[in-house]
Motif scaffolding. Sequence first.
Motif, short mmCIF file in Angstrom:
data_model
loop_
_atom_site.label_atom_id
_atom_site.label_comp_id
_atom_site.label_asym_id
_atom_site.label_seq_id
_atom_site.Cartn_x
_atom_site.Cartn_y
_atom_site.Cartn_z
N HIS B 63 -11.25 1.56 14.04
CA HIS B 63 -12.34 1.03 13.20
C HIS B 63 -13.33 2.13 12.81
O HIS B 63 -14.55 1.90 12.74
N LEU B 64 -12.81 3.32 12.53
CA LEU B 64 -13.69 4.48 12.30
C LEU B 64 -14.57 4.34 11.06
O LEU B 64 -15.62 4.96 10.99
N ALA B 65 -14.13 3.54 10.09
CA ALA B 65 -14.93 3.42 8.87
C ALA B 65 -16.16 2.55 9.09
O ALA B 65 -17.13 2.63 8.33
N GLY B 66 -16.13 1.72 10.12
CA GLY B 66 -17.21 0.74 10.26
C GLY B 66 -18.05 0.90 11.50
O GLY B 66 -18.75 -0.03 11.92
N LEU B 109 -23.00 9.29 6.73
CA LEU B 109 -23.88 9.73 5.64
C LEU B 109 -23.91 8.77 4.45
O LEU B 109 -24.95 8.56 3.84
N ALA B 110 -22.75 8.19 4.13
CA ALA B 110 -22.74 7.26 2.99
C ALA B 110 -23.11 5.84 3.42
O ALA B 110 -23.61 5.05 2.62
N THR B 111 -22.88 5.52 4.69
CA THR B 111 -23.08 4.14 5.15
C THR B 111 -24.52 3.85 5.55
O THR B 111 -25.11 2.84 5.17
N VAL B 112 -25.10 4.75 6.34
CA VAL B 112 -26.41 4.44 6.94
C VAL B 112 -27.52 4.25 5.89
O VAL B 112 -28.31 3.31 6.02
N PRO B 113 -27.58 5.08 4.83
CA PRO B 113 -28.64 4.82 3.84
C PRO B 113 -28.54 3.42 3.23
O PRO B 113 -29.56 2.76 3.01
N LEU B 114 -27.30 2.97 2.98
CA LEU B 114 -27.14 1.61 2.45
C LEU B 114 -27.60 0.57 3.46
O LEU B 114 -28.26 -0.41 3.12
N ARG B 115 -27.23 0.79 4.70
CA ARG B 115 -27.63 -0.14 5.75
C ARG B 115 -29.15 -0.16 5.92
O ARG B 115 -29.76 -1.22 6.02
N ALA B 116 -29.75 1.03 5.89
CA ALA B 116 -31.18 1.11 6.20
C ALA B 116 -32.07 0.78 5.01
O ALA B 116 -33.14 0.22 5.17
N LEU B 117 -31.62 1.14 3.80
CA LEU B 117 -32.51 1.04 2.64
C LEU B 117 -31.99 0.09 1.57
O LEU B 117 -32.69 -0.18 0.60
N ARG B 123 -26.21 -4.45 0.49
CA ARG B 123 -25.59 -4.44 1.82
C ARG B 123 -24.37 -5.36 1.82
O ARG B 123 -23.31 -5.01 2.35
N GLU B 124 -24.51 -6.53 1.22
CA GLU B 124 -23.39 -7.48 1.27
C GLU B 124 -22.23 -7.06 0.38
O GLU B 124 -21.08 -7.36 0.65
N ARG B 125 -22.58 -6.36 -0.67
CA ARG B 125 -21.50 -5.91 -1.56
C ARG B 125 -20.73 -4.73 -0.95
O ARG B 125 -19.50 -4.72 -0.95
N TYR B 126 -21.46 -3.75 -0.45
CA TYR B 126 -20.79 -2.51 -0.04
C TYR B 126 -20.32 -2.49 1.42
O TYR B 126 -19.22 -2.05 1.73
N LEU B 127 -21.20 -2.90 2.32
CA LEU B 127 -20.94 -2.59 3.73
C LEU B 127 -19.66 -3.22 4.29
O LEU B 127 -18.92 -2.54 5.00
N GLY B 133 -12.78 0.18 5.36
CA GLY B 133 -12.11 1.36 4.80
C GLY B 133 -11.55 1.10 3.41
O GLY B 133 -10.98 1.99 2.79
N GLU B 134 -11.75 -0.13 2.92
CA GLU B 134 -11.24 -0.44 1.58
C GLU B 134 -11.97 0.42 0.55
O GLU B 134 -11.36 0.97 -0.37
N TRP B 135 -13.28 0.54 0.67
CA TRP B 135 -14.09 1.38 -0.21
C TRP B 135 -14.60 2.57 0.60
O TRP B 135 -15.22 2.39 1.65
N LEU B 136 -14.40 3.77 0.07
CA LEU B 136 -14.98 4.95 0.72
C LEU B 136 -16.20 5.41 -0.07
O LEU B 136 -16.19 5.37 -1.30
N GLY B 137 -17.21 5.83 0.64
CA GLY B 137 -18.41 6.36 0.00
C GLY B 137 -18.46 7.87 0.17
O GLY B 137 -17.96 8.41 1.16
N ALA B 138 -19.03 8.55 -0.83
CA ALA B 138 -19.08 10.01 -0.76
C ALA B 138 -20.42 10.51 -1.28
O ALA B 138 -21.17 9.76 -1.90
N LEU B 139 -20.70 11.77 -1.02
CA LEU B 139 -21.91 12.39 -1.56
C LEU B 139 -21.76 13.90 -1.52
O LEU B 139 -20.86 14.42 -0.86
N SER B 140 -22.65 14.56 -2.22
CA SER B 140 -22.61 16.02 -2.24
C SER B 140 -23.35 16.57 -1.02
O SER B 140 -24.50 16.18 -0.76
#
Lengths: 391, 397
Positions: B63-66, B109-117, B123-127, B133-140
């Motif tokens: 369950h590494l994605a979650g 890095l991609a998950t916590v900002p959505l969870r916190a802010l 939150r319901e759409r993405y998390l 692991g169906e959707w992966l989040g990324a950032l620079s």
Amino acid sequence: MNTHHTFPGIAARAARTDATGSIPPENWQDLKDSGYLRLFHPPHLGGTGADAATQVQAMEALARACSGTYWSATVSALLCAKLISTYGDERHHRLIRPLLTGDRLAAFAIVEPAAGSDPATYRTTVRPTGNGYTVNGEKSRITNAPNADLAVTLARRDKPADDTGPDWCLAFVDLNQPGVRRYDIPHMGLRGMPWGGIVYTDAHIDESDVIPLPFTELAEGMTWGWLLVSIAAVATAESALTASVRHARRRISFGRPLAHMEGVQAQLADSRTHIDAARLLAHRGAAERVAGASARDLIGMLKIYATEMSVQVTARAVQIHGATGVTQGHEVERHYRDAQMNVIGAFATNRLREQIAEHLGLGPAVYRPFDWLTPTGLTHDPVSLDGLTTG
Amino acid sequence: MVFPHHPARPDGASPSAKAAQELADRTQELTHRLARPTTADRDRRRQWDDTLLTALCDPTGPHLAGLLVPQSLGGAGLTATQTCHILDTLGEGSRDPGLGLALTVHTALATVPLRALGTTAQRERYLPRMASGEWLGALSLRQTQSTASPPTITARPAPERPGGWILHGRADLVALGPQAHHFLVIAEHDDTTRTAFVIDRDTPRLHVHSTDQAAMPTCPWATLQLDDCLVLPDAVLGTVRGAATETEPLLATLDWIFTSAPWLGIMRALTHDALAAAGTRTLFGTPLAHGQSTRFALADIATRGELAAGLLHHAAAQFDADGRPSRRDAAAARLFTVTAARAVTQDAARLIGPAAADGDHLVERAHRDALFFASTGGGTDVLHPVIAASLLGSGRP
Ligand SMILES: Cc1cc2nc3c(=O)[nH]c(=O)nc-3n(C[C@H](O)[C@H](O)[C@H](O)COP(=O)(O)OP(=O)(O)OC[C@H]3O[C@@H](n4cnc5c(N)ncnc54)[C@H](O)[C@@H]3O)c2cc1C
């Protein structure tokens, strides 16, 4: 807990303690009143049984106030009292209680005038007399030797052929008797800490105060010592960093405080990080040990890192202070001298690395013959470009 | 005995401690079985393995994605400390710094900002989909140090869509970019204030260019290009113009702590390799293990690992306690871990020796990747002043 305000009197007297090379009686009074000496032991031994975090905080607070006083008090109330309570029994509680009230002082005497890291050089021997035992030999470079009342002494056992017990013992020796002579050794740092030698000449020990012990137990008992020294190192480094920050903010150079220099900031940041790393490991090691685990390797690693780190931090502090830092009587000059003492005291760090390596599975230290180069041929210089010419 | 004291186990008293330990055990088992045997090969071929990712993210597996998604939204609901422990296990088991980074970028890095802010809708759409692991989040990785590096993406109000924004610019070093479903992007306004956005990959005029990075080739890399992309108000994360105090400090701390965590495991794996080499290589007719330079180096390697673990777990634990995590402690943990990773790699390389014929060549990968790791998160040029500022009282808001 704002640690360095916990022992204000002792802190105020620290420079004088260092300059005169002796701990003033007021420091002992403050220690008794503070309850510090009782923190490490359960109530049935006269202690207050503080939790690990409180113990470490109090140790750091005292070491920040005055490292020499800290060493002397903690060697007695923590290290020696732990050795007596761990290896002794109810009969020895009488020896522990006065250490915790501060009425008596103890020393832990292992090392002798020859190579301290190598127990093969220890000669001190305990012999049965029919009426207890006598001890003969010389212990040297021992904390509290000049003024202690009691020495937890590591000695060889002179034992009859049919005695299959251990070759070594811990002897609880009363130092206030005719067979005991002491001397001072002047020292570079921790100047307030009493330090010196003890010469035993047929000194008497009661029968019940000789405890046969396998040598391996020494490192186990010394683990309290490593913890003690590590916390001294963390405290000295923290004091040096505090002084550095203060100086960097006040000192104006090139039209701005030193603190505005990126290079100075980098030094402060490295010191902050390294001290935090050591302190966290100290808390972890202490928590495990106070909970009853050995934590010997963890605290051994801590002793190596914390004491060498503290030398680096105090060296940076001296550098940030410039000439002020090498002026006799300045606070960081004292920390600089104190820090190096911790690297050597209670097993020099390279000796400890050997132990950690052994426990990592590398086997015991192997001391090979001095010249391992000759057999390889790496001791020959090459011929010249023209081959084997003469001359 | 190697590392007698494994980094502090997740708090035994917390109700999820047992569940967290189970996830760690599953991570260890799966990385040993599926990741480790292919790491060297994936590294050589710069390959991303979707089957491996699916196995690692499986909610009935590791369950590494979650890890950091609340259970109510389909995640494992672990604490930050427990997550560090599992990322450490991932690093040790896979011996793959790139895989560790890729998963950390998504999971923390991609998950916590959505969870916190994030808003409830965000939150319901993405998390839940991120947790599975169906959707992966990324950032620079350039956007995790506030504006220490100059912002490269701008935002201006969309002329015909009230509340909408036009984003323009490029960001490189987008870890996991080629695989991502959405991106966390910070954009600068005319007045230098900044807003965070979550932008889906299918946004018109958003382009994802795969790139080759010299280091961490098992992590997929991309450059993100935004050519006057129109984004709607529901893409804003947190407060408009509020990124400087919301998303940015959070990202910095998340980067410093969590992308360091797999390196604890990498360092432990290097120690194992170095110990093995010390037992088998000979010099001067005796095993390397008899030499004091070997013995001392190994003692120091082991010590550095313990110290780094202590700092990282301490910094992570602040996310689990009440109150705000300390950026200074996070920066110090990163600074120490980076220095330790480089030193451990260097010592291990010396002990393992040149051109080892067998093994999976972890030390060579680690050498390359530790240098890269050291330069991310801002490197010492950013970490030093952040730590110093807390001592000197500069930079107080
Ligand atoms: C502040 C302080 C307080 C002390 N208090 C006490 C005390 O209360 N009781 C007590 O018994 N002793 C005490 N000592 C003595 C201390 O235990 C010894 O100094 C220490 O064990 C080292 O012994 P040595 O000084 O003879 O150095 P040596 O043993 O001669 O060692 C010299 C150097 O060689 C290195 N070395 C030694 N062996 C090895 C090895 N196997 N491999 C690699 N390097 C090695 C050491 O690291 C050291 O740097 C104290 C010392 C100090 C400085």
